[in-house]
Design an enzyme around this catalytic site. Structure first.
Site, PDB file in Angstrom:
ATOM      1  N   LEU A 127       0.947  -1.084   0.112  1.00  0.00           N
ATOM      2  CA  LEU A 127       0.287  -0.170  -0.268  1.00  0.00           C
ATOM      3  C   LEU A 127       1.162   0.998   0.142  1.00  0.00           C
ATOM      4  O   LEU A 127       1.845   1.770   1.105  1.00  0.00           O
ATOM      5  CB  LEU A 127      -1.045  -0.199   1.418  1.00  0.00           C
ATOM      6  N   ASP A 128       0.568   1.824  -1.398  1.00  0.00           N
ATOM      7  CA  ASP A 128       1.479   3.068  -1.270  1.00  0.00           C
ATOM      8  C   ASP A 128       1.952   4.206   0.333  1.00  0.00           C
ATOM      9  O   ASP A 128       0.890   3.873   0.743  1.00  0.00           O
ATOM     10  CB  ASP A 128       1.102   3.403  -2.581  1.00  0.00           C
ATOM     11  N   TYR A 129       3.303   5.288   0.369  1.00  0.00           N
ATOM     12  CA  TYR A 129       3.532   5.454   1.289  1.00  0.00           C
ATOM     13  C   TYR A 129       2.181   6.956   1.468  1.00  0.00           C
ATOM     14  O   TYR A 129       1.731   6.569   2.652  1.00  0.00           O
ATOM     15  CB  TYR A 129       4.546   6.353   1.158  1.00  0.00           C
ATOM     16  N   ASP A 130       1.891   6.684   0.447  1.00  0.00           N
ATOM     17  CA  ASP A 130       0.259   7.993   0.824  1.00  0.00           C
ATOM     18  C   ASP A 130      -0.807   7.751   0.508  1.00  0.00           C
ATOM     19  O   ASP A 130      -1.621   8.147   0.640  1.00  0.00           O
ATOM     20  CB  ASP A 130       1.132   9.239  -0.377  1.00  0.00           C
ATOM     21  N   SER A 131      -1.086   6.052   0.520  1.00  0.00           N
ATOM     22  CA  SER A 131      -2.399   5.800   1.035  1.00  0.00           C
ATOM     23  C   SER A 131      -2.300   4.959   2.337  1.00  0.00           C
ATOM     24  O   SER A 131      -1.471   4.773   2.791  1.00  0.00           O
ATOM     25  CB  SER A 131      -2.485   4.623  -0.069  1.00  0.00           C
TER      26      SER A 131
END
Length: 179
Positions: free
Chosen positions: A41-45
Site C-alpha cells: 500500500l503506497d506511502y501516501d495511501s
C-alpha cells in the site's frame, strides 16, 4: 497467522527505512514478530494492509493470477460524472496497457473516516467526490493513475477490503489477528 492493519498515511509498508531522514515504518506499531506485508500500500495511501508469517498465504493474497478483489474509497478532485465513471468501469488505457474493468460507484454521502494529518487540501472552487473502486489487478499506483487518466486526480485513497478481508472499525495504527 494473518493480521489486518490500518496503515496510516505516510507510513512505509516495511519494517526498516534507510533513507535520510528515515520515514515512519511498520516497526512502530507493535506488530507480532515474523510477519511481513502481503502486498503493498503506497506511502501516501491509507487503510487495510494484510500481514502474515505464511509465504503460501501471502502468495495467494497477492499473486495477480488469483485475482483477489481490492476495494478502495477514493476522494477525487473534479466532477465525477457518469461518463468518467463509465470509463473506469470499461478499463482505462495507461502507459503500461489497458486496465481490466473496475467496479465503480459514487459514495454519497462521503464515508465517515478518521481525519488525515495533514488534511487533504480543500478548494472552494473545485468540486470533489468520493468513489468506491474495486479492482482485481495490482499495478503500481493503479487506482491513482486510473482516476488521473479520466480527469479525476486522487486526493485521498483508503483501501477498505482485500479479498474477503475488511478494514472494519480499525483506526489508523491499530491491528488485529484474523481467523
Amino acid at each position: 497467522m494473518l493480521i489486518a492493519f490500518n496503515k496510516p498515511f505516510n507510513v512505509l509498508c516495511q519494517f526498516t527505512d534507510r533513507s535520510q531522514p528515515p520515514r515512519a515504518t511498520l516497526a512502530g506499531f507493535g506488530l507480532p514478530p515474523g510477519v511481513y506485508a502481503a502486498g503493498r500500500l503506497d506511502y501516501d495511501s491509507e487503510g487495510l494492509l494484510l500481514l502474515t508469517d505464511d509465504g503460501g498465504l501471502a502468495h495467494r493474497l497477492t499473486d495477480p493470477r488469483h485475482k483477489q478483489p481490492k476495494t478502495y474509497w477514493v476522494q477525487v478532485e473534479g466532477d465525477a460524472d457518469e461518463s468518467k465513471l463509465q470509463q473506469l468501469r470499461e478499463g482505462v488505457l495507461l502507459n503500461d496497457g489497458l486496465t481490466l474493468p473496475a467496479q465503480v460507484e459514487r459514495l454519497d454521502p462521503a464515508p465517515a473516516l478518521w481525519p488525515r494529518d495533514p488534511p487533504v487540501r480543500f478548494r472552494k472552487t473545485v468540486p470533489d467526490a468520493w468513489l468506491a473502486i474495486t479492482i482485481s489487478e495490482g499495478r503500481n499506483r493503479q487506482v491513482r493513475r486510473m482516476t488521473a487518466a479520466v480527469g479525476l486526480p486522487t486526493l485521498r485513497l483508503v483501501r477498505v477490503a482485500m479479498g474477503p478481508h475488511r478494514l472494519g472499525e480499525l483506526q489508523p495504527g491499530q491491528w488485529q489477528r484474523l481467523r
